[in-house]
Design a protein around this motif. Structure first.
Motif, mmCIF file in Angstrom:
data_model
loop_
_atom_site.group_PDB
_atom_site.id
_atom_site.type_symbol
_atom_site.label_atom_id
_atom_site.label_comp_id
_atom_site.label_asym_id
_atom_site.label_seq_id
_atom_site.Cartn_x
_atom_site.Cartn_y
_atom_site.Cartn_z
ATOM 1 N N MET A 108 7.757 -47.192 -29.332
ATOM 2 C CA MET A 108 6.411 -46.675 -29.512
ATOM 3 C C MET A 108 6.012 -45.869 -28.289
ATOM 4 N N LYS A 109 5.024 -45.008 -28.448
ATOM 5 C CA LYS A 109 4.538 -44.204 -27.337
ATOM 6 C C LYS A 109 4.011 -45.109 -26.232
ATOM 7 N N MET A 110 4.149 -44.661 -24.999
ATOM 8 C CA MET A 110 3.652 -45.431 -23.870
ATOM 9 C C MET A 110 2.137 -45.317 -23.739
ATOM 10 N N ILE A 111 1.611 -44.105 -23.903
ATOM 11 C CA ILE A 111 0.187 -43.898 -23.681
ATOM 12 C C ILE A 111 -0.371 -42.961 -24.749
ATOM 13 N N SER A 166 -5.700 -53.364 -29.936
ATOM 14 C CA SER A 166 -4.950 -54.436 -29.279
ATOM 15 C C SER A 166 -4.041 -55.168 -30.262
ATOM 16 N N PHE A 167 -4.550 -55.411 -31.470
ATOM 17 C CA PHE A 167 -3.762 -56.107 -32.483
ATOM 18 C C PHE A 167 -2.537 -55.293 -32.889
ATOM 19 N N ARG A 168 -2.687 -53.980 -33.001
ATOM 20 C CA ARG A 168 -1.559 -53.117 -33.365
ATOM 21 C C ARG A 168 -0.438 -53.211 -32.334
ATOM 22 N N VAL A 169 -0.792 -53.260 -31.057
ATOM 23 C CA VAL A 169 0.232 -53.378 -30.012
ATOM 24 C C VAL A 169 0.896 -54.751 -30.086
ATOM 25 N N ALA A 171 4.849 -55.616 -30.794
ATOM 26 C CA ALA A 171 5.666 -56.455 -29.915
ATOM 27 C C ALA A 171 6.353 -57.570 -30.709
ATOM 28 N N ILE A 172 5.634 -58.189 -31.618
ATOM 29 C CA ILE A 172 6.217 -59.244 -32.460
ATOM 30 C C ILE A 172 7.306 -58.659 -33.355
ATOM 31 N N THR A 173 7.033 -57.498 -33.945
ATOM 32 C CA THR A 173 8.031 -56.827 -34.795
ATOM 33 C C THR A 173 9.295 -56.534 -33.994
ATOM 34 N N ASP A 174 9.113 -56.033 -32.771
ATOM 35 C CA ASP A 174 10.265 -55.724 -31.924
ATOM 36 C C ASP A 174 11.067 -56.986 -31.610
ATOM 37 N N ALA A 175 10.382 -58.074 -31.278
ATOM 38 C CA ALA A 175 11.080 -59.332 -30.987
ATOM 39 C C ALA A 175 11.870 -59.816 -32.200
#
Length: 195
Positions: free
Chosen positions: A165-168, A142-145, A149-153
Motif C-alpha cells: 500500500m502507499k506510504m503516504i 484508521s480502520f482501513r490501515v 495490516a491484518i490482511t497482510d499478516a
C-alpha cells in the motif's frame, strides 16, 4: 578526508531512518555535520530498504531493524580508516522517527558499546499512535490501515506475497499508511528528493 597525523581515532555514529524513508532522504546532511565535527559516521538503510539487499522490500520489523543497527556498529568497531582504527569506545546512534525507537532498542542490545543515543522524534508506543490517528484522522481511515495490516499478516501465514500500500496519502482520498491533509502532504514531499 585524511586524518591529520597524531589525531586520535574518531568516534562512530550510525545514522538511520524511520518508517517509509531511506538514507538518501536527508540523513546524509547529518552525517556530513558529524564529519565536520571530527566524528566518523555511517548512514544505513535497513535490510530491504533503499540500497540494501533483502526481501521482502520495505518490511517494517523493528526488531530486525534493530539487529541491522547492531550489525552495523559491530562491523564498524575496529574497521581500518585511513591507516587508523575507529574508536570502538566512542559509539553513537542517531535514529529519527521509527528509527528513534529502534535506536533505543539497539542501544540496549549493544550495552556498554554505545556511549550516546539520539532518539529524534521517536515512535515509541504503537497503541498511542493508533489513539492519535483515531482522533486526528478518524475511524474509517484508521480502520482501513488496520484491516490492510491484518490482511497482510494472513497473506503471509498462507504463503502469499505481501500486500502493498502507499506510504503516504491524503485523508479520505488515498489508501495509505500515513493519512495527512493536503498541506501536510506538500510539506512531506518538499523535504524529500524527487524520484
Amino acid at each position: 578526508p585524511k586524518l591529520p597525523e597524531g589525531t586520535p581515532p574518531p568516534g562512530i555514529v550510525v545514522v538511520f531512518h524511520g518508517l517509509g524513508s531511506q538514507k538518501d532522504m536527508g540523513l546524509v546532511r547529518y552525517a556530513e555535520s558529524f564529519a565536520e565535527g571530527g566524528i566518523a559516521s555511517l548512514v544505513i538503510d535497513y535490510r530491504g530498504f533503499g540500497g540494501s539487499d533483502g526481501m521482502p522490500r520495505h518490511m517494517i520489523d523493528p526488531m530486525k531493524q534493530a539487529e541491522d543497527v547492531v550489525s552495523a556498529v559491530e562491523n564498524l568497531i575496529g574497521h581500518p580508516h585511513n591507516g587508523k582504527k575507529f574508536d570502538g569506545s566512542r559509539v553513537g546512534l542517531f535514529g529519527t522517527s521509527l528509527g528513534g525507537g529502534i535506536a533505543l532498542v539497539a542501544a540496549s542490545k549493544l550495552g556498554d558499546k554505545v556511549g550516546a543515543v539520539v532518539s529524534q522524534s521517536p515512535s515509541l508506543d504503537g497503541l498511542e499512535n493508533v489513539k492519535f490517528n483515531l482522533q486526528k484522522r478518524g475511524f474509517l481511515s484508521s480502520f482501513r490501515v488496520l484491516l490492510a495490516a491484518i490482511t497482510d499478516a494472513l497473506r503471509g501465514l498462507c504463503g502469499y506475497r505481501p500486500a502493498m500500500m502507499k506510504m503516504i496519502g491524503v485523508t479520505g482520498l488515498d489508501f495509505s499508511v500515513l493519512q495527512v491533509d493536503r498541506e501536510e502532504l506538500v510539506a512531506y514531499y518538499s523535504k524529500h528528493p524527487a524520484r
